[in-house]
Every structure is written in structure tokens, then in C-alpha cells.
Design an enzyme around this catalytic site. Sequence first.
Site, PDB file in Angstrom:
ATOM      1  N   GLU A 144      -4.607   2.581  -3.867  1.00 17.68           N
ATOM      2  CA  GLU A 144      -3.380   2.325  -4.252  1.00 17.68           C
ATOM      3  C   GLU A 144      -2.907   0.767  -3.737  1.00 17.68           C
ATOM      4  OE1 GLU A 144      -4.943   4.214  -2.644  1.00 17.68           O
ATOM      5  OE2 GLU A 144      -4.417   4.629  -0.626  1.00 17.68           O
ATOM      6  N   ASP A 186       0.614  -1.123  -0.064  1.00 15.33           N
ATOM      7  CA  ASP A 186      -0.084   0.153  -0.043  1.00 15.33           C
ATOM      8  C   ASP A 186       0.821   1.463  -0.126  1.00 15.33           C
ATOM      9  OD1 ASP A 186      -3.018   0.791   0.722  1.00 15.33           O
ATOM     10  OD2 ASP A 186      -1.575   2.385   1.830  1.00 15.33           O
ATOM     11  N   ASN A 207      -2.652  12.593  -4.348  1.00 13.67           N
ATOM     12  CA  ASN A 207      -3.741  13.443  -5.308  1.00 13.67           C
ATOM     13  C   ASN A 207      -4.232  15.069  -5.088  1.00 13.67           C
ATOM     14  OD1 ASN A 207      -4.034  11.130  -7.165  1.00 13.67           O
ATOM     15  ND2 ASN A 207      -4.942  10.291  -6.512  1.00 13.67           N
ATOM     16  N   ASP A 224      -0.934   8.889 -10.944  1.00 11.85           N
ATOM     17  CA  ASP A 224      -1.548   7.888 -11.586  1.00 11.85           C
ATOM     18  C   ASP A 224       0.377   7.807 -12.105  1.00 11.85           C
ATOM     19  OD1 ASP A 224      -4.511   7.351 -11.504  1.00 11.85           O
ATOM     20  OD2 ASP A 224      -4.500   8.794 -13.240  1.00 11.85           O
TER      21      ASP A 224
END
Lengths: 319, 105
Positions: free
Chosen positions: A233, A189, A197, A206
Site C-alpha cells: 500500500e 502510505d 483487507n 484492491d
Amino acid sequence: MAKENVQTSKIQSFPILIVEDDPATRKMLKISLRKAGHTVTLAENGRQALELYEKEFFPIVLTDWMMPEINGLELCRRLRTNDFPGYVYIIILTAKDSKESIISGLDAGADDYITKPFHSAELQVRLKTAIRILEMEKDFKMANEKIRTLSITDPLTGCYNRAYISERLPKEIKKARRYQHPLSVVMCDLDHFKKVNDEYGHHIGDCLLKEFVNSTLESIRDDTDWLARYGGEEFLIVAPETDYRGAYLMAERLRTGICRESVKIEQHQILYTASFGISGFLPSMKDLKVSPEMLIGKADEYLYKCKQQGRNLVIAGEL
Amino acid sequence: MNFKELAKNLDLEESEYRDLVNLFLKTSKENMSLLEASVEQSNAGNTADNAHRIKGAALNLELKEIGALAKDMEGRARNGSVGECAAILPKLKNELNQLVKLAEE
């Protein structure tokens, strides 16, 4: 001229096996087909044809009916029961011209039927049809492979997706149990990914996910380990033939590699970390009924512990 | 019978056609022996099969007379009239002999 070359290469990519016991007819077919640019191999009867198939694949067969040992009809039947790398287009070439014969020939698995005496131009156009159908089959196969790849690939990162986990992980568990080999899963993770973000925008987020996938793919074994995006993620590394201690070393190497230096994405220099929870199946657990949910669930538990203990961590343990 | 013409009809060079005719004659020798034996034994199945072999190869080479005679024999044998084939055999032999001479020219 260019068109002719394309046509010739098309023809040559579908070699023809001529199966004919009469030497004169066999030679005549060979001359006629070679003149038209075909690649031709000869067999004297069905038995010889089947022996040739053991060494080489011929997408087109032009066979006589009446032959010693294995006749054309029997050859058709046997070819149809084989599992070849592609479709075999079979043309029966025979002097038997009754309706019943034609029906028997097609019923045995032939695709087409030409009566002797054969006409060279007719034979060429029938072969054109064969090539057209084989080309379609090839395109269809390629399209199917493309669809298959798309169905198991995460479009953003290019690694496997969740569907692939559902398909492949049960097989890995079955294999590990059967041969009593270890198997580990690593739940990964990206820490505080939401912040990336929020701070830099989803596009940069991304790109970071892609960076993570590239780093991971460089750290795992090409031939045995595999990586899939579990969701958001979160990623899953599956490491066959590896116990959780071995998987720990691999994950730790990956973790330190990631947090050691920042990555440059467009104009941003981003330092990120990741956490890893690992669980594994050991040969000594052969009586334990292990499911994908159990393995992933346990890895997720260890991942949760990482989060509780401040992230940028690897925690591994038994099931 | 003109080999040049026949070769042209089949999109072949005359030399290629002559090679094929010689190959046909070589095979026919053996096929004729088998055909004669099967007619002599009144074996309808074998007569039909042996005549069928000669017919197929002959017609492919546009050797129409030989093909027609072999076809006739095959048809009669398949209908169970193998006895009638004996009368056709000499004609077939004669046609084949003529072809041998032509091939030797």
C-alpha cells in the site's frame, strides 16, 4: 468487397518512393503502381530522394541503380545509416542483371532486386512481399511497445511500478543535478490498510488502492509528476522542478482531499487516510552525491515519523 | 509494331502507352546525342552508360529491336570494343526514326 477494401488500405498505408532518372520508366512505374492502388511519390535521383525523406517517411523505395548525383547503391547505403521511424524496404530495379550486380545491390542494403524490363505482375507480388514484411515489423513493434508498457505498469492500479522507479528516478536526479533544478519525492502510505483487507476482504482493499491512485493522479501535474507503486500500500510520487515545500503543499492537498469524505466501494462506504513523507533535492545541494536510495530513504524516514505521530499527516524536510 | 498490342502486354491503355513512347523519344534524342559523342570519342565507359540508359527504357516499353541494339552496344563497349559500336549506331538511329513515324500516325 470488404476484403478488397482491407487490401487497398493496407497498400495505401505503405507509400512508395520511386527513384528513377529515366522519365518514361518513371512514369510507367507511376501508372502501374497507382493502378494497383499504391500511393506513389517520384524522385529523379538519389539526392532528390534523400531530400524528400527529410520531409516525409516512405516505407518502400523502388530505386533505379544508375542515376546521376547519387546512384541507387549509394542511396541504399545512406538510407540504411539513417534513423527512420520504421524499416525502409528497398527494391533495386535495374537493367544490370549479372550475379555480381545483384550481390552488390543486396550488399549495399537492398532487400530485393528486380531486373529490367520489369514485369508489372512480378513487381506487384514483390511489393506484396514488402508489405507483408513491413506489416510484420509493425506488429512486432506494437507487441514490443505492449511488453514495454506491461513491464513498467502495476497491473492492479495501472500506475507505474517499482521497476519504473529504478529506471526513471536516477534519470530525474541526474537531470535535476545537471540543470540545478529542485526535485522531490513523496512516499505515500495508506494508513491501517491491513484493517481494510481484514474487514472488507482483499477485493475491496484492491479497489481502495485504485481509488487512491485515481485521487493522486488527479492531484499531480500530468506532464511532469509521476506516480509509482512502491509495494503493497506504499506509493511514490516523483515531482521534478518542485522543492520539498512545494511537494508538501501538493501532498497536504491530497491528504485533506482523501480524509474529507468516504469513498463508496460496492456496498461499503469507507473512510480512509494516508500519510506522506517528503524529501527533496535542492539546487544548492549540487555538490551532494544524491542517489535514489538516499531520496527514498529520507522520505521513508519522514513517513515513519508520520506513523509515530498518529498518521494522516504530511512531513517534509531536506535531505 | 502494334501500339495497341504492346500497351495490352503492359496492362496499359493505348493512350498511356503512346504518352510513354513520346516521352521515351524525347529522352532518347538527348541520349542518342550523348551516345554518338561518346562513340566518336571512343569513350567506352560513357558509351556503355549511354547505351544502358536507352536499353533500360526501351525494354520496359517492349521496344525489343531498340533494346537489343542498345544492349549490343553496351556489351561491346563494356568489353572494350567501343570501335564496333559505330557500326550499330545507324541501325539504332533507324529504329528510333521508325518509332517516331509510328508515334506520329
